[in-house]
Design an enzyme around this catalytic site. Sequence first.
Site, PDB file in Angstrom:
ATOM      1  N   LYS B 115      52.032  -0.761  49.598  1.00 51.10           N
ATOM      2  CA  LYS B 115      51.489  -0.106  47.742  1.00 51.10           C
ATOM      3  C   LYS B 115      53.769   0.439  47.420  1.00 51.10           C
ATOM      4  O   LYS B 115      53.359  -0.767  46.101  1.00 51.10           O
ATOM      5  CB  LYS B 115      51.110   1.100  47.962  1.00 51.10           C
ATOM      6  CG  LYS B 115      48.853   0.848  47.453  1.00 51.10           C
ATOM      7  CD  LYS B 115      49.039   2.997  47.624  1.00 51.10           C
ATOM      8  CE  LYS B 115      47.486   2.978  46.640  1.00 51.10           C
ATOM      9  NZ  LYS B 115      46.853   1.750  46.205  1.00 51.10           N
ATOM     10  N   GLY B 163      42.582   7.047  48.243  1.00 50.69           N
ATOM     11  CA  GLY B 163      40.938   7.043  47.944  1.00 50.69           C
ATOM     12  C   GLY B 163      40.208   8.510  47.070  1.00 50.69           C
ATOM     13  O   GLY B 163      39.246   8.695  47.446  1.00 50.69           O
ATOM     14  N   GLY B 164      41.680   8.713  46.374  1.00 52.51           N
ATOM     15  CA  GLY B 164      40.700  10.476  45.134  1.00 52.51           C
ATOM     16  C   GLY B 164      41.669  11.698  46.048  1.00 52.51           C
ATOM     17  O   GLY B 164      41.102  12.394  44.963  1.00 52.51           O
ATOM     18  N   GLU B 199      51.867  11.858  38.020  1.00 53.49           N
ATOM     19  CA  GLU B 199      52.257  10.432  38.137  1.00 53.49           C
ATOM     20  C   GLU B 199      51.171  10.793  36.428  1.00 53.49           C
ATOM     21  O   GLU B 199      50.517  11.528  36.666  1.00 53.49           O
ATOM     22  CB  GLU B 199      50.647   9.590  38.907  1.00 53.49           C
ATOM     23  CG  GLU B 199      51.384   8.278  38.223  1.00 53.49           C
ATOM     24  CD  GLU B 199      50.085   7.903  39.546  1.00 53.49           C
ATOM     25  OE1 GLU B 199      50.730   7.207  40.532  1.00 53.49           O
ATOM     26  OE2 GLU B 199      49.077   7.279  39.696  1.00 53.49           O
ATOM     27  N   HIS B 207      38.650  -0.330  34.508  1.00 60.69           N
ATOM     28  CA  HIS B 207      39.518  -1.263  35.829  1.00 60.69           C
ATOM     29  C   HIS B 207      39.740  -2.246  35.287  1.00 60.69           C
ATOM     30  O   HIS B 207      38.439  -3.430  34.854  1.00 60.69           O
ATOM     31  CB  HIS B 207      38.838  -0.398  36.981  1.00 60.69           C
ATOM     32  CG  HIS B 207      39.187  -2.117  38.252  1.00 60.69           C
ATOM     33  ND1 HIS B 207      39.850  -1.566  39.623  1.00 60.69           N
ATOM     34  CD2 HIS B 207      39.075  -2.979  37.938  1.00 60.69           C
ATOM     35  CE1 HIS B 207      40.131  -2.200  39.757  1.00 60.69           C
ATOM     36  NE2 HIS B 207      39.873  -3.872  39.522  1.00 60.69           N
ATOM     37  N   LYS B 235      32.361  -1.417  42.797  1.00 56.34           N
ATOM     38  CA  LYS B 235      32.233  -1.639  42.043  1.00 56.34           C
ATOM     39  C   LYS B 235      30.317  -2.441  41.761  1.00 56.34           C
ATOM     40  O   LYS B 235      29.985  -2.166  42.943  1.00 56.34           O
ATOM     41  CB  LYS B 235      32.766  -3.398  41.271  1.00 56.34           C
ATOM     42  CG  LYS B 235      34.214  -2.732  41.428  1.00 56.34           C
ATOM     43  CD  LYS B 235      35.020  -4.288  42.024  1.00 56.34           C
ATOM     44  CE  LYS B 235      36.886  -4.178  41.757  1.00 56.34           C
ATOM     45  NZ  LYS B 235      37.702  -5.519  42.035  1.00 56.34           N
ATOM     46  N   GLU B 287      46.900  -2.887  41.250  1.00 57.72           N
ATOM     47  CA  GLU B 287      47.315  -3.303  42.751  1.00 57.72           C
ATOM     48  C   GLU B 287      47.130  -4.775  43.323  1.00 57.72           C
ATOM     49  O   GLU B 287      46.628  -5.514  41.877  1.00 57.72           O
ATOM     50  CB  GLU B 287      46.948  -3.023  44.076  1.00 57.72           C
ATOM     51  CG  GLU B 287      45.168  -2.839  44.298  1.00 57.72           C
ATOM     52  CD  GLU B 287      44.171  -2.039  45.525  1.00 57.72           C
ATOM     53  OE1 GLU B 287      44.850  -2.500  46.191  1.00 57.72           O
ATOM     54  OE2 GLU B 287      42.993  -2.267  45.209  1.00 57.72           O
ATOM     55  N   ARG B 291      43.168 -12.024  47.820  1.00 59.22           N
ATOM     56  CA  ARG B 291      41.955 -13.007  48.457  1.00 59.22           C
ATOM     57  C   ARG B 291      41.473 -13.670  47.492  1.00 59.22           C
ATOM     58  O   ARG B 291      41.362 -12.944  46.387  1.00 59.22           O
ATOM     59  CB  ARG B 291      40.900 -11.960  49.407  1.00 59.22           C
ATOM     60  CG  ARG B 291      41.623 -10.829  48.524  1.00 59.22           C
ATOM     61  CD  ARG B 291      40.474  -9.887  50.018  1.00 59.22           C
ATOM     62  NE  ARG B 291      40.290  -8.163  49.175  1.00 59.22           N
ATOM     63  CZ  ARG B 291      39.809  -8.445  48.019  1.00 59.22           C
ATOM     64  NH1 ARG B 291      38.696  -8.980  47.276  1.00 59.22           N
ATOM     65  NH2 ARG B 291      39.346  -6.792  47.870  1.00 59.22           N
TER      66      ARG B 291
END
Lengths: 81, 455
Positions: B115, B163-164, B199, B207, B235, B287, B291
């Site tokens: 990251k 992850g929140g 942040e 997204h 998603k 990010e 792939r």
Amino acid sequence: MAEHVVQSPLPGVFYRSPSPDQPAFVEVGDTVSADQTIGLVEIMKQFAEIKSGAAGVLTVFSVENTGVLGPGDPVATIETD
Amino acid sequence: MRKLLIANRGEIAVRIIRAARELGIQTVAVCSEADVNALHVRTADEHVVIGPAAATKSYLDEDAVLAAAEKTGADAVHPGYGFLSERAGFAQRVADAGMTFVGPSPEAIRMMGDKAQARETAAKAGVPTVPGSDGPVTDLDAAVAAAEGVGYPVAIKAAAGGGGRGIRIVASADELRAAIPLAQAEAQAAFGNGDVYIERFVPSARHIEVQVFGDGEHFVHLGERDCSMQRRRQKVIEEAGAPGLPAAQRAAMLDAAVRLAAAVGYQGAGTVEFLYDPAREDFFFIEMNTRIQVEHPVTEMVVGRDLVREQLTVAGGAPLSFTQDDVEMRGHAIEFRLNAEDPTLNFLPSPGTLQQMRMPGGPFVRIDSGFEVGSEISPFYDSLVAKIIVWGETRDIAIARALRALDEVDIQGIKTTAGFLRDVVDTQEFRDGDYHTTWLESWMSRPADTGKQSA
């Protein structure tokens, strides 16, 4: 001497600890309460907790860590008195 | 490339086998003992059983996959998505064994998988990143100063979280002063590390991601996808393109994604994910996924190109078969993830046998699935049964087609999300393109009589 057999509510892969680098939820011989988590079952990448369901001493695990469970399969035995 | 081993299962394995077959490449499937009768196994020219049902003992077992490739004489390995697809070490081992890894270099996977390094690389390439404190904040004055520069509201995040988890939102300096000590104590208790950083918090964020492709020398984008329809960060519905995204922001985002691909000399298919702030019309790099992605078909439908075929030819050493000028977006495409879950029981996984599987057809409807009637939906892997992809000249036409297609789904033997997906498409918010990454969960928690349609 009464026994309670903990059954898996779901099919999947059984885990004895919350993650590979953490200790097991419980060890054989430990005293557990009815709402205590004794393992996880992973189904379709989701994790469900398996509760003891009865207070007593956990005497045996019927499935090994990362072993496969079918719905209703025995997970462990609790000696309740 | 003569013989390709597909290190995956389900719909993406079938998808890759189809592209290979169209190129005249032989295919080798791998499978676990639970998947011996699976569609991807029967679709491939040959197969190797690589281990027991649990993925860690089969599809994630690098030794078993490499042994299968050696045994069958494969000269290339396609990892699909998930499983081994973003393990730099695996890509390296494939190359060390003298085979072609269908994907970027191990260095590119490693760089984008870290990251901090990915963020730094993006910043160097002039790709905007989320404004925030430069590392952890220790004293309150430093935190307030950092937040002034970032602009309220800000999120206080645990450095060791993810992850929140471990996030607090504050809207003013007073709130920040009160919250920092609490956040530090919580982080210490939850993660064993009390470091927190600050942040920008983006309410109602979307997204939006950009499909990129490179051959090491040329780098292009194939437009954007909106993947804001999410449940628990997964998603649910994806669109190409993003509804209502202003042209200037869209162009800047596409440019930024290509710059990042070029900065790492990218090879193959990749996705650059952005967080989009609709209120400020700002976007930030999140990010890069190195792939092919689940939702790649919506891009294929609007650009009219086979991305997996392109992955195979580029991995085989050919240059990109098209230039940026050749890429034209036509119409609108929407993908639905049909999962084996029971929406009435909080999306409880629903494994079982597909006693009936009638999938939609007709014009501009595409089904990508690894299953058919009689297939077993196993408890050991993810719950994706099929992807339903629709295309229309306009978004409205695509939505009408989606409703029609979802109505045609008839699956017996397991519970699926088909009815739920139809309800979501039928909302005014979806029709208006007026949704963001937390919209779906707030819609689901509304009382039935104020928002939701009946199934």
